[in-house]
Design an enzyme around this catalytic site. Structure first.
Site, PDB file in Angstrom:
ATOM      1  N   GLU A 352       1.969 -33.272  10.538  1.00 41.16           N
ATOM      2  CA  GLU A 352       1.633 -32.233  11.514  1.00 41.16           C
ATOM      3  C   GLU A 352       1.906 -30.876  10.875  1.00 41.16           C
ATOM      4  O   GLU A 352       1.017 -30.264  10.322  1.00 41.16           O
ATOM      5  CB  GLU A 352       2.448 -32.444  12.795  1.00 41.16           C
ATOM      6  CG  GLU A 352       1.949 -31.644  13.978  1.00 41.16           C
ATOM      7  CD  GLU A 352       2.530 -32.154  15.284  1.00 41.16           C
ATOM      8  OE1 GLU A 352       2.417 -31.441  16.283  1.00 41.16           O
ATOM      9  OE2 GLU A 352       3.102 -33.265  15.307  1.00 41.16           O
ATOM     10  N   GLU A 634      13.567 -32.012  18.196  1.00 38.32           N
ATOM     11  CA  GLU A 634      12.412 -31.825  19.076  1.00 38.32           C
ATOM     12  C   GLU A 634      12.715 -32.312  20.488  1.00 38.32           C
ATOM     13  O   GLU A 634      12.345 -31.675  21.473  1.00 38.32           O
ATOM     14  CB  GLU A 634      11.213 -32.587  18.517  1.00 38.32           C
ATOM     15  CG  GLU A 634       9.958 -32.475  19.354  1.00 38.32           C
ATOM     16  CD  GLU A 634       8.768 -33.166  18.714  1.00 38.32           C
ATOM     17  OE1 GLU A 634       7.626 -32.810  19.051  1.00 38.32           O
ATOM     18  OE2 GLU A 634       8.980 -34.057  17.866  1.00 38.32           O
TER      19      GLU A 634
END
Length: 757
Positions: A352, A634
């Site tokens: 990502e 996260e």
């Protein structure tokens, strides 16, 4: 000054495994006296490393970085006066980088183009004013490098047997070299960078080399970081060393599942002599490395980790009596360092590593305190504006926006403005204005700010609410299932409409600052209508806000959406009640988390804010610290209490967004906040609470350093504050009337018995 270019974009006639070398040998022109100055300007399709006569031309790596290449291809400028000689060689090594390498989880490559290329020009100025220009053109040569594979996500392979010593020096005659060809290139895309280069920013040594339960050799660097490993080694010719990287261990082995398809693996083939390896065409997010094939015994002195990120100056510091909070703050700093690699990314390790706009929208104030990020973020905002203009005012969820090139499943919503994420176009410039006081930032971005605000106005339903279409909402609410990160408690319309109100207010303030009075009136009226609609449709008669959860109250308070003091007081009391009812564990996601502690202290609930910060059970800010985290995660539970990795498909151990709480730590606990843009006037107002006995905070502002240090001693609060000369500070301490001081060092005392308990 815009340079006069004579260069062409050149590409090797052969690809040479995706890492070709280019070279040009020439002689200095005679009869013009001594060389006064030599300047190299360079850029590439891909990433490049440039050398002159064997020496690197600069300290940067991974240049020219990642920008929205369709509109902006940045070039770097180097003073190479000391490197040129009567016979000179320019050498360049290329790699796939972001231009041609695979990007995002779809596995797509060549999103910007299929050919690597170099565009550069060396201008040599002589004593008599003559300028000799040596530019990239069809006369250059191309040949192989020792790199046989390179990808940002997957790593790099280097075969030292292919090394060709002297290729960047005059007289080289190695084999396998061919020509180049000039390829089509619009020089109008060339842009001088606003932001700093990516550099080797430090070195971290291993703290432990050990054997895993499966018999693997593992290296622990003690810190989750971003960069690569380098080392010098000698072994048999053809022997292979393989390095695999991961952020955490699971069951004593590398925890690689969070990487998804990213291989994060570097491979080195030995020549038989002494070899130096440094894979500069990739980067990894890791704390641990698995090493196989090492000749002899691997020790802590055998290799080192190179920390890589954009070159930024540290400006803000924070420290207090609670060591867990100190570690949290260090984790936030390291999270910024790892994700500010040429652009603000969400994460640095998996498939990502994109410039997600929502993350930086909420983290920008924290970033601007910790580091001087003005130029770094201004550069990124230029790409945001370019992407937005090309999309008819739509601010994409990632910048650069490569998702527009990637296939999406049929059920995936059509791209449209998204609350909080698209707000980066407004909130980030405003954060820079508040931190640095440079109105040029607002002037440059105003068209983008206004365009976004007007576009969202067109998305409102007949009720005047932003309650239609897909929204990320309070993303990663801790009560959502691992594979349903969007399933938050907070109503998405409440979140989106509150965000729009803040955006309309900021855009109106910006317009007024810039003298655009008609625009200012327009956006003020829009803000008024949004506020009225919010009150009519989302706020019940008793003050309850729809979905009655912490995030909706935090946003309503922090954004000043509520139109009466009575409603604001109710919201503060209800927010504090919800925090207490949840035993001070965090109950907010991406939208609510950056603002909840601000909302609590702004409504007189400092005790709840402190207890929320200091809670150690999951979910909380300190839970990851108790689990050994060295960066911000996260998810609140990226690692579960039993040491296993969260089962969700999306789990990163280096994601700075939830670290936005540091903004409150700096302003409320530390006591430093701006009262004028760029800290031209400051407020000194430390707000101590139970669990922290002292704190010290400092910030290098455009006017000088502001610092506040406080400690509790018996029944007294002792404060020492330093204010730059020429700066006025309003001081607000518990139990005392506010007062004003001028530049200098000042000491104050207040009654600690009046503090929140």
């Amino acid at each position: 000054m815009t340079p006069t270019w004579h260069a062409a974009m050149i590409s090797p006639q052969q690809d040479f495994d995706g890492a070709p070398r280019l070279r040009k040998e020439f002689r200095l022109e005679e009869g013009h006296g001594a060389v006064v100055k030599a300047t190299l300007r360079a850029t590439a399709f891909g990433v490049y490393e440039a050398f002159i006569n064997g020496a690197p031309v600069g300290v940067d790596v991974l240049s020219p970085g990642w920008s929205s290449y369709e509109w902006r291809l940045r070039y770097r400028t180097y003073d190479v006066t000391a490197l040129v000689a009567p016979s000179t060689v320019i050498g360049v090594e290329l790699g796939n980088g972001w231009y041609r390498g695979r990007l995002a989880w779809h596995g797509e490559s060549n999103l910007y183009g299929s050919e690597l290329g170099f565009y550069g020009q060396l201008d040599i100025e002589y004593a008599d004013g003559h300028v000799q220009s040596v530019a990239s053109d069809g006369t250059w040569q191309a040949g192989p490098s020792a790199t046989t594979f390179n990808e940002i996500y997957d790593g790099q392979a280097i075969d030292a047997r292919r090394t060709q010593p002297g290729w960047t020096k005059p007289g080289f005659g190695g084999g396998g070299w061919t020509g180049v060809r000039e390829v089509e290139f619009d020089a109008g895309r060339l842009a001088e960078p606003v932001g700093p280069p990516v550099v080797r920013a430090g070195v971290v040594k291993p703290v432990r080399v050990f054997t895993s339960p499966a018999g693997k050799t593992l290296v622990d660097f003690g810190q989750n970081l971003v960069g690569w490993l380098r080392f010098t080694v000698q072994g048999g010719p053809g022997e292979v060393i393989t390095l695999r990287h991961a952020e955490v261990l699971e069951d004593g082995e590398l925890g690689v599942r969070p990487l998804r398809s990213a291989k994060a693996t570097d491979t080195f083939i030995l020549s038989g002599g002494q070899d130096f390896f440094e894979p500069t065409k990739t980067f990894h997010g890791f704390r641990y490395a698995e090493v196989t094939g090492w000749p002899g015994t691997l020790t802590e002195d055998s290799l080192e980790a190179v920390v890589v990120h954009s070159e930024l100056e540290r400006t803000g510091t924070f420290e207090c009596s609670n060591e867990l909070v100190n570690q949290l703050h260090r984790n936030i700093v390291w999270g910024l360092r790892g994700n500010f690699l040429d652009l603000p990314t969400d994460c640095p390790q998996r498939d990502e590593r994109l410039g997600w706009t929502g993350d930086i929208a909420v983290f920008a104030p924290t970033a601007a305190f910790l580091y001087d990020v003005k130029d770094f973020l201004q550069d990124w905002l230029l790409d945001l504006a370019a992407e937005q203009e090309a999309a008819d005012g739509l601010v994409p969820i990632t910048v650069p926006d490569i998702l527009k090139y990637c296939p999406q499943p049929p059920e995936f919503p059509k791209p449209e403005s998204s609350a909080l994420w698209s707000e980066a176009s407004v909130w980030v410039p405003w954060a820079l204005w508040e931190a640095y006081g440079d109105v040029g930032v607002l002037e440059n971005q105003y068209a983008s700010m206004a365009s976004h605000t007007r576009r969202v106005e067109g998305l409102l339903s007949p009720t005047g609410l932003w309650d239609q279409g897909f929204q990320f909402g309070d993303w990663l609410d801790p009560d959502a299932a691992p594979d349903e990160p969007w399933a938050a408690k907070a109503d998405t319309g409440v979140v989106a409409t509150a965000c729009l109100y803040r955006t309309a207010c900021i855009t109106a303030q910006t317009a007024r600052l810039l003298g655009k009075t008609d625009d200012a009136a327009y956006f003020e009226q829009l803000a008024g209508r949004v506020r009225a609609s919010f009150a009519e449709h989302y706020v019940a008669a008793d003050g309850t806000i729809r979905s009655d959860c912490t995030t909706v109250y935090a946003l309503a308070i922090a954004f000043d959406v509520l139109h009466t003091e009575g409603l604001r007081e109710f919201a503060g009391n209800r927010l504090a009640e919800l925090v207490r009812d949840n035993n001070y564990r965090v109950s907010t996601g991406f939208a609510g988390t950056p603002f909840i502690t601000h909302a609590l202290t702004d409504t007189g609930h400092a005790d709840e804010a402190y207890r929320l910060l200091l809670e150690e059970s999951c979910p909380s800010w300190l839970y990851p610290v108790t689990m050994g985290a060295t960066t911000v995660w996260e998810r609140w539970d990226s690692m579960l209490p039993d040491g296993t990795i969260n089962p969700g498909e999306m789990t990163s151990f280096n994601h700075y967004a939830l670290g936005a709480v540091a903004d409150w730590m700096h302003k409320a606990v530390g006591g430093i906040r701006p009262l004028a843009p760029g800290y031209g006037k400051v407020r000194i107002a430390p707000l101590p609470g139970v669990g922290i006995d002292w704190a010290r905070t400092s910030l290098k502002t455009p006017h000088g350093t502001v610092s506040v240090e406080w400690r509790l001693d018996g029944g007294a609060l002792h404060v020492e504050a330093t204010v730059p000369d020429g700066v006025e500070a309003d001081v607000d301490l518990p139990g005392r009337e506010p007062f004003t001081v001028q530049g200098g060092t000042h000491r104050f005392t207040a009654d600690a018995g009046l503090l929140a308990t």
